[in-house]
Scaffold this motif. Structure first.
Motif, mmCIF file in Angstrom:
data_model
loop_
_atom_site.group_PDB
_atom_site.id
_atom_site.type_symbol
_atom_site.label_atom_id
_atom_site.label_comp_id
_atom_site.label_asym_id
_atom_site.label_seq_id
_atom_site.Cartn_x
_atom_site.Cartn_y
_atom_site.Cartn_z
ATOM 1 N N ARG A 120 0.808 -1.212 0.000
ATOM 2 C CA ARG A 120 0.000 0.000 0.000
ATOM 3 C C ARG A 120 0.848 1.273 0.000
ATOM 4 O O ARG A 120 0.337 2.358 -0.280
ATOM 5 N N TYR A 121 2.133 1.163 0.301
ATOM 6 C CA TYR A 121 3.003 2.337 0.300
ATOM 7 C C TYR A 121 3.839 2.451 -0.974
ATOM 8 O O TYR A 121 4.565 3.430 -1.133
ATOM 9 N N ARG A 122 3.753 1.493 -1.861
ATOM 10 C CA ARG A 122 4.573 1.543 -3.068
ATOM 11 C C ARG A 122 4.133 2.665 -4.002
ATOM 12 O O ARG A 122 4.973 3.311 -4.642
ATOM 13 N N SER A 123 2.842 2.903 -4.088
ATOM 14 C CA SER A 123 2.364 4.011 -4.920
ATOM 15 C C SER A 123 2.831 5.344 -4.368
ATOM 16 O O SER A 123 3.236 6.244 -5.117
ATOM 17 N N PHE A 124 2.799 5.470 -3.052
ATOM 18 C CA PHE A 124 3.294 6.686 -2.400
ATOM 19 C C PHE A 124 4.768 6.888 -2.740
ATOM 20 O O PHE A 124 5.203 7.988 -3.110
ATOM 21 N N ALA A 125 5.556 5.825 -2.623
ATOM 22 C CA ALA A 125 6.987 5.911 -2.919
ATOM 23 C C ALA A 125 7.221 6.265 -4.382
ATOM 24 O O ALA A 125 8.115 7.067 -4.704
ATOM 25 N N ALA A 126 6.427 5.687 -5.275
ATOM 26 C CA ALA A 126 6.596 5.954 -6.707
ATOM 27 C C ALA A 126 6.300 7.412 -7.036
ATOM 28 O O ALA A 126 7.045 8.058 -7.793
ATOM 29 N N ILE A 127 5.229 7.942 -6.474
ATOM 30 C CA ILE A 127 4.868 9.339 -6.732
ATOM 31 C C ILE A 127 5.924 10.287 -6.161
ATOM 32 O O ILE A 127 6.348 11.253 -6.818
ATOM 33 N N ALA A 128 6.376 9.996 -4.942
ATOM 34 C CA ALA A 128 7.404 10.832 -4.319
ATOM 35 C C ALA A 128 8.714 10.757 -5.107
ATOM 36 O O ALA A 128 9.401 11.773 -5.291
ATOM 37 N N ALA A 129 9.075 9.560 -5.577
ATOM 38 C CA ALA A 129 10.300 9.401 -6.368
ATOM 39 C C ALA A 129 10.214 10.200 -7.663
ATOM 40 O O ALA A 129 11.170 10.895 -8.048
ATOM 41 N N LEU A 130 9.076 10.115 -8.347
ATOM 42 C CA LEU A 130 8.894 10.855 -9.599
ATOM 43 C C LEU A 130 9.020 12.355 -9.364
ATOM 44 O O LEU A 130 9.695 13.065 -10.129
ATOM 45 N N LEU A 131 8.405 12.840 -8.298
ATOM 46 C CA LEU A 131 8.493 14.262 -7.968
ATOM 47 C C LEU A 131 9.946 14.658 -7.691
ATOM 48 O O LEU A 131 10.414 15.711 -8.132
#
Length: 221
Positions: free
Chosen positions: A4-15
């Protein structure tokens, strides 16, 4: 890391990667406008602790989002590595917002890059660290190892400055302050690094104890 935190990590990484790319472009544009060339822009860009730490944060978030598929990604998904990066990016935010922000007035896209790298990314990474990083393996002696990164940066900044006479931060400017004052400043900043690291370990261990107590609570009939 829980899915459930992988999407959060992906969005933060992209930013994070977008902000780093934007800052690189702005740095190159500035040095070209000053007649110094693109390579000088890259050289100056890589001289900032902010940039290096945000690169590490983006790498850690990318590894967390994709999963540990190799030696590099496994390294960047280690809890102690995440915690060391959290320590460093907290210092990035604190020093910039408390000491450096008032020294200049960015405009246009530079405002976006500055606030993303010095405010948004530190907040997102620290939130990710709190929510997603397992902390049962964090130990007090690791705090000393974490100081190798800022110590190495300090040494490299002095070497670069001795060669080019350019220093990334006013408190490291040997030309204006002299080596003794810069060394004192570095020791003070390193002490702050240690304090933040100890606080992170303390918070992590408290979180682990709290989670253990929650799991141990008997279920209600």
């Amino acid at each position: 890391m829980p899915n459930r935190y992988r999407s959060f990590a992906a969005i933060a990484a992209l930013l994070g990667w977008l902000a780093l790319a934007l800052q690189l472009l702005l740095s190159i544009q500035l040095t070209i406008a000053n007649g110094q060339g693109a390579l000088t822009g890259v050289w100056i860009y890589l001289g900032y602790f902010t940039i290096l730490t945000n690169v590490l944060a983006a790498l850690a978030l990318t590894a967390a989002a994709s999963g540990p598929h190799g030696a590099v990604s496994r390294f960047f998904t280690r809890p102690d590595v995440h915690s060391a990066i959290a320590m460093s990016i907290v210092i990035v935010a604190a020093i910039y917002n408390l000491m450096l922000r008032q020294l200049w007035q960015p405009h246009g896209w530079q405002i976006v890059a500055d606030n993303t790298l010095h405010v948004v990314m530190p907040a997102l990474f620290l939130l990710y660290w709190w929510l997603a990083v397992p902390k049962a393996t964090l130990r007090w002696p690791q705090v000393i190892i974490w100081q190798l990164y800022p110590a190495a940066y300090f040494a490299s900044a002095l070497i670069r400055g001795a060669i080019t006479h350019w220093y990334p931060y006013p408190f490291l400017d040997v030309g204006s302050l002299g080596y003794l004052r810069v060394l004192i400043n570095a020791c003070v900043v390193l002490l702050v690094f240690v304090v933040v690291a100890l606080l992170l370990v303390a918070l992590g261990r408290w979180q682990v104890r709290r989670s253990g107590k929650t799991v141990a609570l008997p279920t209600q009939p």
